[in-house]
Write a protein that holds these residues in place. Structure first.
Motif, short mmCIF file in Angstrom:
data_model
loop_
_atom_site.label_atom_id
_atom_site.label_comp_id
_atom_site.label_asym_id
_atom_site.label_seq_id
_atom_site.Cartn_x
_atom_site.Cartn_y
_atom_site.Cartn_z
N THR A 31 -0.49 -2.20 -3.19
CA THR A 31 0.43 -1.08 -3.00
C THR A 31 1.73 -1.60 -2.40
O THR A 31 1.78 -2.69 -1.84
N ASP A 32 2.79 -0.79 -2.53
CA ASP A 32 4.13 -1.17 -2.07
C ASP A 32 4.60 -2.46 -2.73
O ASP A 32 5.20 -3.33 -2.10
N GLY A 93 8.59 0.06 -4.32
CA GLY A 93 7.29 0.34 -3.71
C GLY A 93 6.26 0.89 -4.66
O GLY A 93 5.65 1.93 -4.40
N GLY A 94 6.05 0.21 -5.79
CA GLY A 94 5.07 0.67 -6.76
C GLY A 94 3.67 0.16 -6.46
O GLY A 94 3.34 -0.18 -5.33
N ALA A 165 -6.54 4.39 -8.82
CA ALA A 165 -5.62 3.85 -7.82
C ALA A 165 -4.52 4.86 -7.49
O ALA A 165 -4.02 5.57 -8.37
N PHE A 166 -4.15 4.88 -6.20
CA PHE A 166 -3.03 5.72 -5.78
C PHE A 166 -2.46 5.20 -4.47
O PHE A 166 -3.07 4.37 -3.79
N SER A 167 -1.27 5.68 -4.14
CA SER A 167 -0.63 5.36 -2.86
C SER A 167 0.17 6.59 -2.46
O SER A 167 1.19 6.90 -3.07
N ALA A 168 -0.32 7.31 -1.47
CA ALA A 168 0.23 8.62 -1.11
C ALA A 168 1.38 8.51 -0.12
O ALA A 168 1.51 7.53 0.62
N THR A 169 2.20 9.55 -0.09
CA THR A 169 3.31 9.60 0.85
C THR A 169 2.79 9.70 2.28
O THR A 169 1.76 10.32 2.54
#
Length: 305
Positions: A31-32, A93-94, A165-169
């Motif tokens: 992430t990021d 930040g992908g 997969a995910f990356s939350a705020t």
């Protein structure tokens, strides 16, 4: 980032690659990780591990995609918080996946275009009893601040593992409308909706992975949503209660925000968070202060059928 990868002199990149090489996961979610269309940076990063990761995958994140609207209500356009997801440029930040096993590209599901308002049961922010987001904003604002992917990995036994997969705020950096807190919670809820079958067939074998930016007990954010999610009957939690990030004690403090949650059909044989103690020889990988590789720790889970 590409410049620093090519120079090979950045201490944080060296520490991150050292930790990854030490743990040596078969499948890794980053992430990021900044995105570029031709995956030049990701290719350079993967090359740093020799032949360990011949397969990798990335999609353009929502982070940094301009909306042309004043989403945060500060009276200015074009700020990082006015993008689909916080970002100073498109691709900021992908996410990325590295794998020893082939990625089944033609079976990937990308839910990143889902509008926030279209999530079943979505709770959009309000201010003074009125919608905080304009109609125009609601018409275009996606739920995913980075992305929500379902990426099948072809395992040697022939049965795929779907990496969700995910990356939350972060649920902070907003106002009394709690826009980021509500969005953070709904980014997690999207997986609940997926597991309930609202977006088609649910993969037989999967692992939900990434940075939820939400602790089930402490910190800012709607912690009860994470606590409830960890009890979902299709999931198992290999690391209850273990922190995954070393933030300052006068700030958020140590929290659990990153997760690897296998589906219940897997047998968990081991799990951990790479966070060696100050007197552990492995501490050198993350530096004396523990922050050379950044505040987040690598979360790993060993699974078998």
């Amino acid at each position: 980032m590409l410049r620093d990868l090519q120079r090979g002199e950045d201490p944080q990149i060296a520490a991150i690659t050292g930790v990854i090489a030490h743990i040596s996961p078969d499948v890794l979610v980053l992430t990021d990780f900044d995105f570029d269309r031709d995956s030049i940076a990701l290719d350079q990063f993967a090359d740093g591990f020799g032949a360990s990761y011949p397969h990798y995958f990335a999609l353009h994140p929502n982070a940094g995609i301009a909306t042309g609207l004043d989403l945060d209500g500060n009276g200015r356009l074009g700020d990082a918080r006015d993008a689909q997801g916080y970002g100073r440029f498109a691709g900021d930040g992908g996410m990325a996946i590295l794998s020893r096993f082939p990625v089944v590209d033609d079976q990937v599901s990308d839910l990143s275009m889902t509008l926030w308002r279209d999530l079943p049961g979505a709770t959009l922010p309000q201010k003074d009893g009125a919608p905080f987001l304009s109609d125009n904003a609601q018409d275009i604002l996606r739920l995913s601040s980075t992305g929500h992917w379902i990426v099948p990995i072809a395992l040697p036994d022939g049965k795929p593992l779907s990496v969700m997969a995910f990356s939350a705020t972060p649920p902070v950096f907003d106002g009394p409308e709690d826009m980021n807190g509500l969005r953070n919670r709904d980014e997690l809820r999207l997986w609940e909706v997926v597991l309930d079958g609202a977006y088609g067939a649910v993969p037989d074998s999967f692992a939900i992975t990434g940075n939820a930016n939400l602790d089930p007990r402490d910190g800012d954010g709607i912690s009860g949503a994470m606590a409830s999610f960890l009890q979902h009957p299709r999931l198992q939690d290999p690391l209850p209660g273990q922190d995954t990030v070393d933030w300052p004690e006068d700030g958020p403090g140590d929290l659990r925000v990153s997760y690897v949650l296998p589906s219940v059909d897997w047998r968990v044989t081991d799990a951990g968070v790479f966070w060696p103690a100050s007197d552990d020889p492995e501490r050198a990988l993350i530096g004396d202060d523990g922050l050379t590789a950044g505040p987040h720790r690598l979360v790993w889970v060993d699974i078998s059928r």
